[in-house]
Design an enzyme around this catalytic site. Structure first.
Site, PDB file in Angstrom:
ATOM      1  N   THR A 128      23.620  43.821  64.002  1.00  0.00           N
ATOM      2  CA  THR A 128      24.921  44.457  63.827  1.00  0.00           C
ATOM      3  C   THR A 128      25.945  43.967  64.841  1.00  0.00           C
ATOM      4  OG1 THR A 128      24.076  46.309  65.126  1.00  0.00           O
ATOM      5  CG2 THR A 128      24.116  46.591  62.738  1.00  0.00           C
ATOM      6  N   ALA A 135      20.772  44.704  75.622  1.00  0.00           N
ATOM      7  CA  ALA A 135      20.593  46.077  76.117  1.00  0.00           C
ATOM      8  C   ALA A 135      19.185  46.266  76.656  1.00  0.00           C
ATOM      9  CB  ALA A 135      20.882  47.085  75.006  1.00  0.00           C
ATOM     10  N   ASP A 178      29.053  40.629  76.545  1.00  0.00           N
ATOM     11  CA  ASP A 178      28.160  41.738  76.217  1.00  0.00           C
ATOM     12  C   ASP A 178      27.427  42.232  77.456  1.00  0.00           C
ATOM     13  OD1 ASP A 178      28.976  40.600  73.894  1.00  0.00           O
ATOM     14  OD2 ASP A 178      26.984  40.213  73.087  1.00  0.00           O
TER      15      ASP A 178
END
Length: 363
Positions: A128, A135, A178
């Site tokens: 997505t 993460a 990110d």
């Protein structure tokens, strides 16, 4: 958590857990990999958690779902690979351990010899463009920093590089944006100018107050396209000196400059225009075939009701803003439902930095 104390690492029997959230690229992507700028935020809706506990041997624990190695049948195995791919989180944790060890060795940071078992959990939807892989890596890095009690010795600014380097070990193509958003948390303005990157080895990262943000929405599909395919030939064209790509990417890189001022002034009409311009420039460079029909439709769904919209990353999800307020947001909800997309109000996570982390920024 801004300014809070890090979990104590002195207790050898203590389990350490860190949670890192998905990220939304609000403005500037994909210029972060072209010496550009970006504004990103941490998304509380989705997260990855990593747990580390002392153990006799060093164990990277496979996830019972994401690292599945036992199947009901050959048909089950094939269906699983077609929907989830070949890779889980174990490879990410292993790569991070290697990169962390090498960094500490190269910088004369002594690590004790005790072992650990490390495991992970995540609810970030796959493919997505919400940075699910990084993460996991970022949460694991936080665990290692505390287990070895070296958080004060590894500067916050270099931690995104460590996360990115772990992913590069695995051939994952990405930029620093990110990882910066997930290391810092909250809302962050980033400048990746060539001068800064070459002189400092990292960009200039400026946290911003999350209260500056208007209500934002996340749009994504149940079965998104692979975000890894979106970068296409643009990078090679940029390296080859293609004038159209260079000038377009420079314009994308300037959007966060204007966006930062718009947020500080709470000029949300300007923010909406900048979000739309960001996507339009990306579309002109990459082309519809590369971006994918499903990804484009998510953007168009928002625009049909007058909402501003752009990719959160490289595709798979969209961030939308309804400048006309709740009634427009209701129209967006209805339009997404008709199109078969999921719509969620974005919850923003405040800064994730501890007091010891903030001290490394001062040094």
């Amino acid at each position: 958590m801004d300014g809070a104390k890090s979990p104590a690492a002195s207790d050898a029997a203590a389990e350490i857990e860190h949670k890192v959230y998905a990220r939304v690229g609000l403005l500037g992507n994909p210029s972060d990999v072209y010496y550009g700028r970006a504004i990103s935020l941490s998304l509380a809706n989705f997260w990855a958690a990593v747990r580390l506990r002392p153990s006799e041997e060093l164990v990277i624990a496979p996830h019972p779902v994401h690292d599945l190695v036992q199947f009901h049948s050959l048909h089950h195995l094939v269906n699983r690979l077609q929907s989830e791919g070949y890779y889980g989180g174990v490879r990410l944790l292993m790569a991070l351990c290697k990169v962390f060890h090498i960094y500490c060795k190269d910088h004369s940071i002594d690590l004790h010899g005790r072992n650990f078992t490390i495991s992970y959990e995540t609810n970030i939807p796959r493919q997505t463009g919400l940075s699910g892989s990084s993460a996991i890596v970022c949460a694991a890095l936080n665990c290692l920093l505390d287990f070895y009690n070296v958080r004060h010795l590894v500067k916050v600014e270099v931690r995104p590089n460590l996360v990115l380097n772990a992913e590069k070990e695995l051939g994952i193509v990405a930029g620093l944006q990110d990882r910066v958003a997930q290391v810092y948390g909250g809302l962050v303005y980033m400048d990746f100018s060539k001068e800064n990157m070459e002189k400092l080895g990292h960009g200039i990262y400026i946290p911003m107050d999350i209260s500056l943000l208007p209500p934002l929405y996340l749009i994504y599909a149940e079965n998104p396209s692979d975000s890894g395919k979106v970068h296409s030939t643009v990078r090679q064209r940029w390296l080859n000196g293609d004038k159209f790509i260079i000038t377009s990417m420079d314009e994308v890189a300037n959007i966060p400059l204007e966006g930062r001022e718009a947020l500080l002034e709470k000029d949300y009409a300007k923010l909406a225009k900048l979000m739309n311009r960001n996507f339009d420039l990306r579309r002109s460079m990459f082309g519809d075939e590369c971006l994918g029909a499903l990804n484009i439709e998510m953007v168009e769904v928002a625009r049909r009701v007058g909402a501003a919209s752009k990719f959160t990353g490289s595709g798979g999800a969209v961030v939308a803003f309804c400048p006309d307020g709740p009634l427009q947001a209701k129209l967006l909800e209805d339009e997404c439902r008709r199109a078969g997309f999921i719509l969620k109000p974005i919850q923003v996570v405040p800064s994730r930095l501890y007091e010891v982390d903030l001290n490394t920024l001062k040094n």
